[in-house]
Design a protein around this motif. Structure first.
Motif, mmCIF file in Angstrom:
data_model
loop_
_atom_site.group_PDB
_atom_site.id
_atom_site.type_symbol
_atom_site.label_atom_id
_atom_site.label_comp_id
_atom_site.label_asym_id
_atom_site.label_seq_id
_atom_site.Cartn_x
_atom_site.Cartn_y
_atom_site.Cartn_z
ATOM 1 N N GLU A 126 26.406 34.723 53.665
ATOM 2 C CA GLU A 126 26.411 36.141 53.359
ATOM 3 C C GLU A 126 26.807 36.330 51.896
ATOM 4 O O GLU A 126 27.383 35.422 51.278
ATOM 5 N N GLY A 128 28.379 36.514 48.471
ATOM 6 C CA GLY A 128 29.713 36.162 48.004
ATOM 7 C C GLY A 128 30.397 35.062 48.775
ATOM 8 O O GLY A 128 31.603 34.819 48.588
ATOM 9 N N VAL A 129 29.660 34.335 49.631
ATOM 10 C CA VAL A 129 30.263 33.287 50.457
ATOM 11 C C VAL A 129 29.407 32.025 50.402
ATOM 12 O O VAL A 129 28.179 32.086 50.461
ATOM 13 N N TRP A 131 29.181 28.395 52.560
ATOM 14 C CA TRP A 131 29.607 27.571 53.686
ATOM 15 C C TRP A 131 29.448 26.111 53.295
ATOM 16 O O TRP A 131 28.552 25.757 52.515
ATOM 17 N N HIS A 142 34.336 27.747 54.578
ATOM 18 C CA HIS A 142 33.668 28.661 53.660
ATOM 19 C C HIS A 142 34.622 29.061 52.543
ATOM 20 O O HIS A 142 35.853 29.033 52.708
ATOM 21 N N ASP A 144 35.249 32.089 49.534
ATOM 22 C CA ASP A 144 34.955 33.414 48.997
ATOM 23 C C ASP A 144 34.793 33.268 47.484
ATOM 24 O O ASP A 144 35.739 32.868 46.784
ATOM 25 N N ASP A 146 34.532 35.383 45.120
ATOM 26 C CA ASP A 146 35.293 36.322 44.279
ATOM 27 C C ASP A 146 36.762 35.928 44.187
ATOM 28 O O ASP A 146 37.355 35.972 43.101
ATOM 29 N N THR A 147 37.348 35.536 45.311
ATOM 30 C CA THR A 147 38.776 35.228 45.328
ATOM 31 C C THR A 147 39.077 33.746 45.233
ATOM 32 O O THR A 147 40.198 33.357 44.893
ATOM 33 N N GLU A 149 39.270 31.884 47.807
ATOM 34 C CA GLU A 149 39.973 31.499 49.033
ATOM 35 C C GLU A 149 39.081 30.608 49.897
ATOM 36 O O GLU A 149 37.921 30.934 50.138
ATOM 37 N N LYS A 151 38.653 28.698 53.611
ATOM 38 C CA LYS A 151 39.083 28.654 55.002
ATOM 39 C C LYS A 151 38.318 27.551 55.720
ATOM 40 O O LYS A 151 37.120 27.373 55.493
ATOM 41 N N ARG A 188 30.706 33.483 64.149
ATOM 42 C CA ARG A 188 31.398 34.176 63.066
ATOM 43 C C ARG A 188 32.394 35.220 63.570
ATOM 44 O O ARG A 188 33.272 35.638 62.818
#
Length: 322
Positions: A126, A128-129, A131, A142, A144, A146-147, A149, A151, A188
């Protein structure tokens, strides 16, 4: 300037025209160039896995540009976003990396779990992500964009070795479990893994793709099959490859006509093979003139009807599809 190495026009079993394969010799010997990706500006980026670098190829001039890394980075796979930023898997260094080609700046995003030692293959999901799979660590995850981060989701099957990963047309991430006879899907909503067992205990799926109808296709590296999973019915159908049980299928893509293309790495030279789901037939086979050694991952570019790949013979290859 690096010269054009091979131009091959050898159709075999073809009913749909010729596949034209061109290879460029990479100037840094024995560095395992792999996983090329075409950037928005047309440059072809790839990893030097054994040479600890990323590099770009200008196919017009034949010129290469190298971005060296620290030793034991082991860049394994890369993808390029719409802004031309190169994202890569630091397979030996437990991070996802970001390279800005304009400034040369590199940013590392470390894995949040010390067991996630080897980020493997990346795919855009999706907006901005990204995987990715973590093979020996036994995770999918995945990041992020933008950040930064990260996970992680642990795969239920022990030593599943999550390998090839895709995002299906409905947005669901799927991956091949190279250490088992299973495919995995990320739910998800629950952020958990759902597994689908293949019919043969000895099957070892390595790469996978999805066609526009939502079918999940995989290549079985161990026994030489192409397989199709219907996620709704869970029915599986398989076809033995042209080179049989010793075909060792590896890199795989799907084109905009829903045809599957993959490379048999068992034969020498490696063979670039096409399969049409409509007719359920293998319709094209072309030898890779350099030999290939192993074609590990491929990228399909719809705008030019081309498939890009790297070889263990130290080349970057382009197949123009019929």
């Amino acid at each position: 300037m690096n010269k054009l190495l091979f131009l091959l026009l050898v159709p075999v079993l073809s009913v749909a025209g010729e596949v034209e394969i061109t290879e460029w010799q990479v100037p840094w010997d024995k560095t395992r160039p792999r996983d090329p990706y075409v950037a928005p500006d047309g440059l072809v980026w790839f990893c030097g896995q054994a040479g600890n670098y990323l590099a770009s190829l200008d196919t017009g001039s034949g010129e290469f540009k190298k971005y060296p890394f620290e030793s034991r980075t082991g860049p394994h796979n890369l993808i390029v976003d719409d802004n031309g930023i190169v994202w890569y898997a630091g397979n030996l260094a437990a991070h996802i990396g970001k390279l800005d080609p304009e400034t040369g700046t590199i940013v590392h995003y470390p894995m949040p779990d010390e067991r996630a030692v080897d980020p493997h293959t990346l795919v855009f999901g999706e907006p901005g992500v990204i995987w990715f799979s973590v093979q020996r660590g036994n995770f999918v995850g995945h990041i992020d964009l933008d950040t930064g981060e990260v996970k992680l989701i642990e795969v239920p099957t022990k030593n599943a070795r999550p390998y090839g990963i895709i995002v299906a047309p409905n947005g669901s991430p799927w991956f091949a479990e190279f250490g088992s006879n299973k495919l995995g899907r990320v739910d998800r909503e629950s952020m958990s893994v759902v597994e689908y067992e293949l019919p043969r205990d000895g099957a070892r799926p390595r790469r996978l793709e999805a066609t526009s109808d939502g079918m999940i296709w995989y290549v079985d590296y161990a026994d030489g099959y192409l397989g199709r999973l219907d996620p709704q019915t869970k029915e599986i159908e398989e076809w033995l490859l042209p080179s049989g049980a010793a075909s060792r299928p590896y890199g795989m893509v799907v084109d905009d006509k829903d045809r599957l293309w993959f490379v048999e790495t068992g034969p020498d030279p490696n063979r670039f093979v096409g399969f049409d789901p409509d007719t359920e037939k293998f319709f094209h086979t072309t030898a890779i003139e350099s030999g290939g050694g192993a074609v590990r991952h491929m990228m399909y570019e719809a705008a030019t009807q081309t498939v890009w790949f790297g070889t263990d013979e130290n080349t970057i290859g382009r197949a123009v599809l019929p």
